[in-house]
Design a protein around this motif. Structure first.
Motif, mmCIF file in Angstrom:
data_model
loop_
_atom_site.group_PDB
_atom_site.id
_atom_site.type_symbol
_atom_site.label_atom_id
_atom_site.label_comp_id
_atom_site.label_asym_id
_atom_site.label_seq_id
_atom_site.Cartn_x
_atom_site.Cartn_y
_atom_site.Cartn_z
ATOM 1 N N LEU A 126 0.543 -1.012 0.145
ATOM 2 C CA LEU A 126 -0.253 0.165 -0.111
ATOM 3 C C LEU A 126 1.502 1.193 0.280
ATOM 4 N N VAL A 127 1.892 1.314 0.909
ATOM 5 C CA VAL A 127 2.917 2.454 0.991
ATOM 6 C C VAL A 127 3.762 2.698 -0.394
ATOM 7 N N ALA A 128 4.210 1.290 -1.349
ATOM 8 C CA ALA A 128 4.732 1.996 -2.733
ATOM 9 C C ALA A 128 3.652 1.980 -3.292
ATOM 10 N N GLN A 129 2.726 1.523 -3.583
ATOM 11 C CA GLN A 129 0.756 2.499 -4.042
ATOM 12 C C GLN A 129 1.333 4.105 -4.022
ATOM 13 N N LEU A 130 1.191 4.120 -2.707
ATOM 14 C CA LEU A 130 0.888 5.367 -2.121
ATOM 15 C C LEU A 130 2.060 6.224 -3.479
ATOM 16 N N HIS A 131 2.916 6.168 -2.538
ATOM 17 C CA HIS A 131 4.276 6.714 -3.899
ATOM 18 C C HIS A 131 4.305 6.538 -4.656
ATOM 19 N N THR A 132 4.081 5.888 -5.196
ATOM 20 C CA THR A 132 3.619 5.885 -6.540
ATOM 21 C C THR A 132 2.805 7.057 -7.411
ATOM 22 N N MET A 133 1.338 6.923 -6.630
ATOM 23 C CA MET A 133 0.691 8.223 -6.843
ATOM 24 C C MET A 133 1.044 9.714 -7.000
ATOM 25 N N ARG A 134 1.799 9.825 -5.646
ATOM 26 C CA ARG A 134 2.157 11.001 -5.190
ATOM 27 C C ARG A 134 3.302 11.651 -6.285
ATOM 28 N N ARG A 135 4.132 10.615 -6.689
ATOM 29 C CA ARG A 135 5.438 11.333 -7.928
ATOM 30 C C ARG A 135 4.271 11.722 -8.969
ATOM 31 N N MET A 136 3.784 10.845 -9.248
ATOM 32 C CA MET A 136 2.733 10.652 -10.339
ATOM 33 C C MET A 136 1.917 12.790 -9.796
ATOM 34 N N SER A 137 1.375 13.096 -8.653
ATOM 35 C CA SER A 137 0.480 14.070 -9.135
ATOM 36 C C SER A 137 1.265 15.022 -8.636
ATOM 37 N N VAL A 138 2.763 15.264 -8.076
ATOM 38 C CA VAL A 138 3.896 15.868 -7.704
ATOM 39 C C VAL A 138 4.194 16.610 -9.831
#
Length: 386
Positions: free
Chosen positions: A288-300
Protein backbone atom coordinates in the motif's frame (compact mmCIF):
# COMPACT_ATOMS: atom_id res chain seq x y z
CA UNK A 1 -2.98 12.86 -33.22
CA UNK A 2 -1.61 10.96 -30.24
CA UNK A 3 -0.65 13.12 -27.28
CA UNK A 4 2.82 12.64 -25.82
CA UNK A 5 2.24 11.06 -22.42
CA UNK A 6 4.83 11.94 -19.83
CA UNK A 7 5.29 12.49 -16.14
CA UNK A 8 8.21 14.85 -15.63
CA UNK A 9 10.48 13.72 -12.74
CA UNK A 10 9.70 16.63 -10.42
CA UNK A 11 11.13 16.86 -6.91
CA UNK A 12 9.89 19.22 -4.24
CA UNK A 13 12.44 22.05 -3.68
CA UNK A 14 13.78 22.96 -0.20
CA UNK A 15 11.33 25.85 0.26
CA UNK A 16 8.50 23.31 0.13
CA UNK A 17 9.87 21.46 3.13
CA UNK A 18 10.15 24.73 5.07
CA UNK A 19 6.54 25.49 4.16
CA UNK A 20 5.47 21.99 5.22
CA UNK A 21 6.77 22.63 8.74
CA UNK A 22 4.84 25.92 8.87
CA UNK A 23 1.60 24.24 7.77
CA UNK A 24 2.00 21.42 10.28
CA UNK A 25 2.58 23.91 13.10
CA UNK A 26 -0.50 25.90 12.06
CA UNK A 27 -2.66 22.77 11.93
CA UNK A 28 -1.39 21.69 15.36
CA UNK A 29 -2.47 25.08 16.72
CA UNK A 30 -5.91 24.66 15.15
CA UNK A 31 -6.30 21.20 16.66
CA UNK A 32 -5.25 22.57 20.07
CA UNK A 33 -7.87 25.32 19.87
CA UNK A 34 -10.54 22.72 19.07
CA UNK A 35 -11.22 23.74 15.46
CA UNK A 36 -11.19 20.12 14.25
CA UNK A 37 -10.24 16.61 15.27
CA UNK A 38 -7.53 15.08 13.03
CA UNK A 39 -8.83 11.62 13.88
CA UNK A 40 -12.31 12.47 12.59
CA UNK A 41 -12.50 12.22 8.79
CA UNK A 42 -15.99 13.74 8.88
CA UNK A 43 -14.35 17.09 9.70
CA UNK A 44 -12.82 17.60 6.25
CA UNK A 45 -16.31 18.08 4.76
CA UNK A 46 -17.35 20.69 7.33
CA UNK A 47 -17.90 24.35 6.56
CA UNK A 48 -15.82 26.26 9.11
CA UNK A 49 -15.61 29.95 8.08
CA UNK A 50 -13.20 30.93 10.86
CA UNK A 51 -10.67 28.30 9.84
CA UNK A 52 -10.91 29.35 6.19
CA UNK A 53 -10.20 32.98 7.08
CA UNK A 54 -7.18 32.01 9.16
CA UNK A 55 -5.82 29.95 6.26
CA UNK A 56 -6.33 33.01 4.06
CA UNK A 57 -4.45 35.18 6.54
CA UNK A 58 -1.48 32.82 6.24
CA UNK A 59 -1.46 33.37 2.46
CA UNK A 60 -2.33 29.76 1.65
CA UNK A 61 -5.34 30.41 -0.59
CA UNK A 62 -4.71 31.68 -4.10
CA UNK A 63 -1.03 30.94 -3.56
CA UNK A 64 -0.16 30.84 -7.27
CA UNK A 65 -2.26 33.85 -8.31
CA UNK A 66 -1.06 37.39 -9.10
CA UNK A 67 -0.67 39.69 -6.11
CA UNK A 68 -2.90 42.18 -7.92
CA UNK A 69 -5.87 39.92 -7.11
CA UNK A 70 -4.85 39.03 -3.57
CA UNK A 71 -2.65 36.09 -4.55
CA UNK A 72 0.93 35.41 -3.54
CA UNK A 73 2.67 34.32 -6.78
CA UNK A 74 4.07 31.17 -5.21
CA UNK A 75 4.58 27.87 -7.02
CA UNK A 76 2.15 25.05 -7.72
CA UNK A 77 4.55 22.81 -5.82
CA UNK A 78 4.19 24.95 -2.69
CA UNK A 79 0.44 24.84 -3.11
CA UNK A 80 0.74 21.05 -3.43
CA UNK A 81 2.40 20.83 -0.01
CA UNK A 82 -0.36 22.88 1.65
CA UNK A 83 -3.06 20.70 0.06
CA UNK A 84 -1.29 17.50 1.07
CA UNK A 85 -0.90 18.53 4.70
CA UNK A 86 -4.51 19.78 4.93
CA UNK A 87 -5.85 16.51 3.55
CA UNK A 88 -3.69 14.26 5.72
CA UNK A 89 -4.81 16.21 8.80
CA UNK A 90 -8.53 15.96 7.86
CA UNK A 91 -8.71 19.76 8.04
CA UNK A 92 -12.08 21.45 7.25
CA UNK A 93 -11.24 22.91 3.83
CA UNK A 94 -14.71 22.83 2.27
CA UNK A 95 -15.30 26.59 2.20
CA UNK A 96 -12.23 27.52 0.16
CA UNK A 97 -10.88 24.42 -1.53
CA UNK A 98 -12.78 24.30 -4.85
CA UNK A 99 -12.44 28.06 -5.29
CA UNK A 100 -8.70 27.79 -4.72
CA UNK A 101 -8.15 24.68 -6.83
CA UNK A 102 -10.10 25.41 -10.00
CA UNK A 103 -12.71 28.18 -9.89
CA UNK A 104 -10.22 30.94 -9.21
CA UNK A 105 -7.91 29.92 -12.08
CA UNK A 106 -10.90 29.90 -14.46
CA UNK A 107 -11.89 33.40 -13.38
CA UNK A 108 -8.29 34.54 -13.81
CA UNK A 109 -8.35 33.39 -17.43
CA UNK A 110 -11.83 34.32 -18.56
CA UNK A 111 -13.66 36.72 -16.21
CA UNK A 112 -13.96 40.47 -16.88
CA UNK A 113 -11.59 42.62 -14.86
CA UNK A 114 -14.24 44.02 -12.51
CA UNK A 115 -15.34 40.49 -11.54
CA UNK A 116 -11.76 39.40 -10.93
CA UNK A 117 -11.10 42.43 -8.75
CA UNK A 118 -14.25 41.72 -6.74
CA UNK A 119 -14.23 37.95 -6.25
CA UNK A 120 -10.60 36.80 -6.35
CA UNK A 121 -9.42 38.79 -3.30
CA UNK A 122 -12.38 37.45 -1.33
CA UNK A 123 -11.42 33.91 -2.29
CA UNK A 124 -7.88 34.58 -1.08
CA UNK A 125 -9.26 35.81 2.24
CA UNK A 126 -11.20 32.57 2.70
CA UNK A 127 -14.58 34.28 2.48
CA UNK A 128 -16.06 32.66 -0.64
CA UNK A 129 -17.23 29.12 -1.39
CA UNK A 130 -17.64 27.76 -4.94
CA UNK A 131 -19.39 24.73 -6.41
CA UNK A 132 -19.03 23.23 -9.89
CA UNK A 133 -22.07 22.63 -12.11
CA UNK A 134 -21.19 19.99 -14.70
CA UNK A 135 -22.98 16.65 -14.23
CA UNK A 136 -26.67 16.35 -15.08
CA UNK A 137 -29.37 13.69 -14.61
CA UNK A 138 -29.15 10.91 -17.23
CA UNK A 139 -25.76 12.11 -18.46
CA UNK A 140 -23.50 11.84 -15.40
CA UNK A 141 -19.94 12.84 -16.21
CA UNK A 142 -20.60 13.02 -19.95
CA UNK A 143 -20.19 16.79 -20.05
CA UNK A 144 -21.06 17.11 -23.72
CA UNK A 145 -24.51 15.61 -23.16
CA UNK A 146 -25.53 18.58 -20.98
CA UNK A 147 -29.08 19.82 -21.63
CA UNK A 148 -29.55 22.62 -19.07
CA UNK A 149 -30.20 25.65 -21.25
CA UNK A 150 -29.00 29.23 -21.11
CA UNK A 151 -31.36 31.19 -23.34
CA UNK A 152 -30.34 34.69 -24.45
CA UNK A 153 -32.53 37.52 -23.17
CA UNK A 154 -32.12 41.26 -22.64
CA UNK A 155 -28.93 41.86 -20.71
CA UNK A 156 -28.11 38.23 -20.06
CA UNK A 157 -29.36 34.63 -20.07
CA UNK A 158 -32.22 32.68 -18.49
CA UNK A 159 -31.13 29.31 -17.09
CA UNK A 160 -33.49 26.33 -17.01
CA UNK A 161 -32.60 22.74 -16.14
CA UNK A 162 -30.88 20.64 -13.50
CA UNK A 163 -27.35 19.90 -12.33
CA UNK A 164 -26.65 16.94 -10.06
CA UNK A 165 -23.89 15.55 -7.81
CA UNK A 166 -22.99 19.19 -7.17
CA UNK A 167 -20.67 19.21 -4.16
CA UNK A 168 -21.06 22.06 -1.64
CA UNK A 169 -23.95 23.74 -3.50
CA UNK A 170 -25.79 24.00 -0.18
CA UNK A 171 -23.17 26.42 1.19
CA UNK A 172 -21.71 27.88 -2.02
CA UNK A 173 -21.75 31.59 -2.78
CA UNK A 174 -21.09 30.97 -6.48
CA UNK A 175 -21.17 28.19 -9.03
CA UNK A 176 -19.11 27.78 -12.17
CA UNK A 177 -21.41 25.91 -14.52
CA UNK A 178 -21.60 24.66 -18.09
CA UNK A 179 -24.92 25.37 -19.83
CA UNK A 180 -26.14 24.75 -23.36
CA UNK A 181 -26.38 27.92 -25.42
CA UNK A 182 -26.71 26.22 -28.83
CA UNK A 183 -27.46 22.69 -30.10
CA UNK A 184 -24.53 20.42 -30.76
CA UNK A 185 -23.73 19.51 -34.36
CA UNK A 186 -23.15 16.22 -36.14
CA UNK A 187 -19.60 17.26 -36.83
CA UNK A 188 -18.92 18.41 -33.25
CA UNK A 189 -21.00 17.25 -30.29
CA UNK A 190 -18.84 19.47 -28.08
CA UNK A 191 -20.23 22.60 -29.72
CA UNK A 192 -22.90 24.72 -28.02
CA UNK A 193 -21.76 24.80 -24.39
CA UNK A 194 -20.86 27.99 -22.51
CA UNK A 195 -19.37 28.47 -19.06
CA UNK A 196 -21.05 30.85 -16.62
CA UNK A 197 -20.40 32.36 -13.22
CA UNK A 198 -23.64 31.97 -11.24
CA UNK A 199 -24.47 33.83 -8.04
CA UNK A 200 -26.17 31.14 -5.94
CA UNK A 201 -28.37 33.74 -4.19
CA UNK A 202 -30.26 34.87 -7.31
CA UNK A 203 -33.97 33.93 -7.65
CA UNK A 204 -34.80 30.76 -9.54
CA UNK A 205 -32.28 28.39 -7.93
CA UNK A 206 -33.31 25.53 -5.65
CA UNK A 207 -30.77 23.27 -3.97
CA UNK A 208 -31.93 19.76 -2.99
CA UNK A 209 -29.48 17.79 -0.81
CA UNK A 210 -28.72 14.17 -1.77
CA UNK A 211 -28.31 11.92 1.26
CA UNK A 212 -25.31 9.59 1.46
CA UNK A 213 -24.57 6.41 3.38
CA UNK A 214 -22.57 8.45 5.88
CA UNK A 215 -25.68 10.39 6.88
CA UNK A 216 -24.29 13.55 5.29
CA UNK A 217 -25.46 15.32 2.16
CA UNK A 218 -22.31 16.57 0.47
CA UNK A 219 -23.82 16.18 -3.00
CA UNK A 220 -26.81 18.16 -4.24
CA UNK A 221 -29.32 18.48 -7.04
CA UNK A 222 -29.53 22.09 -8.24
CA UNK A 223 -32.65 23.10 -10.17
CA UNK A 224 -32.72 26.28 -12.26
CA UNK A 225 -36.04 27.91 -13.18
CA UNK A 226 -35.67 31.11 -15.23
CA UNK A 227 -32.60 32.05 -13.20
CA UNK A 228 -31.16 35.24 -14.73
CA UNK A 229 -27.39 35.48 -15.28
CA UNK A 230 -26.06 38.78 -16.68
CA UNK A 231 -24.01 38.96 -19.87
CA UNK A 232 -20.74 39.71 -18.09
CA UNK A 233 -21.05 36.43 -16.18
CA UNK A 234 -20.60 34.41 -19.37
CA UNK A 235 -16.96 33.28 -19.27
CA UNK A 236 -14.82 32.85 -22.33
CA UNK A 237 -16.08 31.83 -25.74
CA UNK A 238 -19.82 31.45 -26.27
CA UNK A 239 -20.53 27.85 -27.42
CA UNK A 240 -16.87 26.90 -26.86
CA UNK A 241 -16.69 26.02 -23.18
CA UNK A 242 -15.45 22.49 -23.83
CA UNK A 243 -11.97 23.90 -24.42
CA UNK A 244 -12.06 25.66 -21.07
CA UNK A 245 -13.60 22.71 -19.22
CA UNK A 246 -10.91 20.24 -20.25
CA UNK A 247 -8.22 22.65 -19.09
CA UNK A 248 -10.05 23.22 -15.79
CA UNK A 249 -10.24 19.49 -15.13
CA UNK A 250 -6.45 19.25 -15.16
CA UNK A 251 -6.56 21.30 -11.94
CA UNK A 252 -9.43 19.27 -10.46
CA UNK A 253 -8.21 15.76 -11.14
CA UNK A 254 -4.53 15.71 -10.32
CA UNK A 255 -4.06 16.84 -6.72
CA UNK A 256 -3.26 14.76 -3.64
CA UNK A 257 -6.91 14.98 -2.58
CA UNK A 258 -7.60 12.44 -5.35
CA UNK A 259 -5.85 9.63 -3.49
CA UNK A 260 -5.78 10.79 0.16
CA UNK A 261 -9.48 10.92 0.97
CA UNK A 262 -9.38 7.65 2.92
CA UNK A 263 -5.67 7.83 3.77
CA UNK A 264 -6.46 8.02 7.50
CA UNK A 265 -7.32 4.31 7.63
CA UNK A 266 -3.80 3.44 6.42
CA UNK A 267 -2.15 5.45 9.19
CA UNK A 268 -4.42 3.84 11.77
CA UNK A 269 -3.68 0.38 10.33
CA UNK A 270 0.05 1.01 10.84
CA UNK A 271 -0.68 2.11 14.41
CA UNK A 272 -2.81 -0.96 15.05
CA UNK A 273 -0.25 -3.40 13.63
CA UNK A 274 2.42 -1.94 15.91
CA UNK A 275 6.20 -1.97 15.66
CA UNK A 276 6.46 -5.69 14.92
CA UNK A 277 3.67 -6.63 12.48
CA UNK A 278 3.41 -10.21 11.30
CA UNK A 279 4.53 -11.12 7.78
CA UNK A 280 1.05 -10.73 6.33
CA UNK A 281 0.59 -7.27 7.82
CA UNK A 282 4.07 -6.05 6.89
CA UNK A 283 3.72 -7.25 3.30
CA UNK A 284 0.28 -5.67 2.98
CA UNK A 285 1.36 -2.29 4.35
CA UNK A 286 4.47 -2.39 2.17
CA UNK A 287 2.38 -2.79 -0.97
CA UNK A 288 0.00 0.00 0.00
CA UNK A 289 2.80 2.43 0.84
CA UNK A 290 4.60 1.64 -2.43
CA UNK A 291 1.41 2.31 -4.38
CA UNK A 292 0.84 5.53 -2.46
CA UNK A 293 4.39 6.70 -3.16
CA UNK A 294 3.95 6.05 -6.89
CA UNK A 295 0.71 8.04 -7.06
CA UNK A 296 2.29 10.86 -5.11
CA UNK A 297 5.20 11.07 -7.55
CA UNK A 298 2.74 11.23 -10.46
CA UNK A 299 0.66 13.91 -8.75
CA UNK A 300 3.72 16.04 -7.91
CA UNK A 301 4.77 15.72 -11.54
CA UNK A 302 1.43 17.12 -12.73
CA UNK A 303 1.76 20.00 -10.24
CA UNK A 304 5.17 20.76 -11.72
CA UNK A 305 3.79 20.72 -15.24
CA UNK A 306 0.98 23.09 -14.24
CA UNK A 307 3.59 25.41 -12.77
CA UNK A 308 5.43 25.31 -16.09
CA UNK A 309 2.28 26.50 -17.87
CA UNK A 310 1.41 23.13 -19.41
CA UNK A 311 -2.07 21.56 -19.53
CA UNK A 312 -1.53 17.88 -18.61
CA UNK A 313 -5.16 16.81 -19.12
CA UNK A 314 -4.39 13.16 -19.89
CA UNK A 315 -1.84 12.82 -17.10
CA UNK A 316 -4.29 14.40 -14.62
CA UNK A 317 -7.00 11.96 -15.71
CA UNK A 318 -4.63 9.05 -15.08
CA UNK A 319 -3.85 10.32 -11.58
CA UNK A 320 -7.55 10.67 -10.84
CA UNK A 321 -8.43 7.24 -12.26
CA UNK A 322 -5.71 5.34 -10.42
CA UNK A 323 -5.97 7.45 -7.27
CA UNK A 324 -9.68 7.25 -6.65
CA UNK A 325 -9.84 3.52 -7.32
CA UNK A 326 -6.99 3.06 -4.84
CA UNK A 327 -8.59 5.20 -2.13
CA UNK A 328 -11.94 3.55 -2.78
CA UNK A 329 -10.50 0.06 -2.31
CA UNK A 330 -8.23 1.03 0.60
CA UNK A 331 -10.79 0.65 3.43
CA UNK A 332 -11.53 -2.95 2.45
CA UNK A 333 -7.82 -3.77 2.15
CA UNK A 334 -7.21 -2.26 5.57
CA UNK A 335 -10.13 -4.20 6.99
CA UNK A 336 -8.64 -7.45 5.69
CA UNK A 337 -5.17 -6.68 7.05
CA UNK A 338 -6.54 -5.65 10.46
CA UNK A 339 -8.70 -8.76 10.81
CA UNK A 340 -6.16 -10.63 12.94
CA UNK A 341 -5.12 -7.76 15.20
CA UNK A 342 -6.00 -8.40 18.83
CA UNK A 343 -9.38 -6.68 19.46
CA UNK A 344 -8.33 -5.42 22.89
CA UNK A 345 -5.17 -3.73 21.63
CA UNK A 346 -5.18 -0.10 22.76
CA UNK A 347 -3.92 1.16 19.41
CA UNK A 348 -6.88 -0.41 17.60
CA UNK A 349 -9.57 1.91 18.94
CA UNK A 350 -9.28 4.76 16.42
CA UNK A 351 -9.15 2.34 13.49
CA UNK A 352 -12.39 0.74 14.67
CA UNK A 353 -13.97 4.21 14.72
CA UNK A 354 -12.83 5.54 11.34
CA UNK A 355 -12.98 2.36 9.24
CA UNK A 356 -16.80 2.12 9.12
CA UNK A 357 -16.97 5.75 7.97
CA UNK A 358 -14.39 5.14 5.24
CA UNK A 359 -16.35 2.11 4.01
CA UNK A 360 -19.43 4.31 3.64
CA UNK A 361 -17.55 7.14 1.93
CA UNK A 362 -15.84 4.87 -0.60
CA UNK A 363 -18.72 4.43 -3.12
CA UNK A 364 -18.82 8.16 -3.97
CA UNK A 365 -15.14 8.51 -4.75
CA UNK A 366 -15.28 7.35 -8.37
CA UNK A 367 -18.18 9.74 -9.07
CA UNK A 368 -16.77 13.05 -7.89
CA UNK A 369 -14.48 14.72 -10.39
CA UNK A 370 -15.54 12.44 -13.26
CA UNK A 371 -16.48 8.78 -13.37
CA UNK A 372 -13.89 6.13 -14.12
CA UNK A 373 -15.54 5.33 -17.46
CA UNK A 374 -15.39 8.94 -18.66
CA UNK A 375 -11.80 9.34 -17.46
CA UNK A 376 -10.69 6.29 -19.39
CA UNK A 377 -12.38 7.67 -22.49
CA UNK A 378 -10.34 10.88 -22.10
CA UNK A 379 -7.16 8.87 -21.58
CA UNK A 380 -7.86 6.67 -24.61
CA UNK A 381 -8.56 9.70 -26.80
CA UNK A 382 -5.38 11.40 -25.60
CA UNK A 383 -3.36 8.30 -26.46
CA UNK A 384 -4.94 8.06 -29.90
CA UNK A 385 -6.79 4.84 -29.08
CA UNK A 386 -10.25 6.14 -30.02
Amino acid sequence: MTAALRFDPIRLPPECETLRKEVRAFLAEEVARGTFDPHSPQGQDSDVPGFSKRVGERGWIGMTWPKKYGGHERSFLERYVVTEEMRVANAPTRRFFVADRQSGPVLLKYAPEHIKMDILPRICRGEVCFSIGMSEPNSGSDLFAAKTKATKTDGGFLINGTKIWTSSAQVANYMLAIFRTSPSTKENRRHGLTQFLVDMKIPGIKVNPIGQLTGKAEFNEVVFTDAFVPDDHALGEIDGAWKQATSELAYERSGPERFLETYYVLTELVRALGNEPDTRGAEGVGRLVAQLHTMRRMSVSVAGMLHAGKEPVVEASIVKDIGTIWEQQLPQRVRDLAAFVEPDASNHEILDTVLPYAMKVAPKLTIQGGTTEVLRGIIARGLGLR
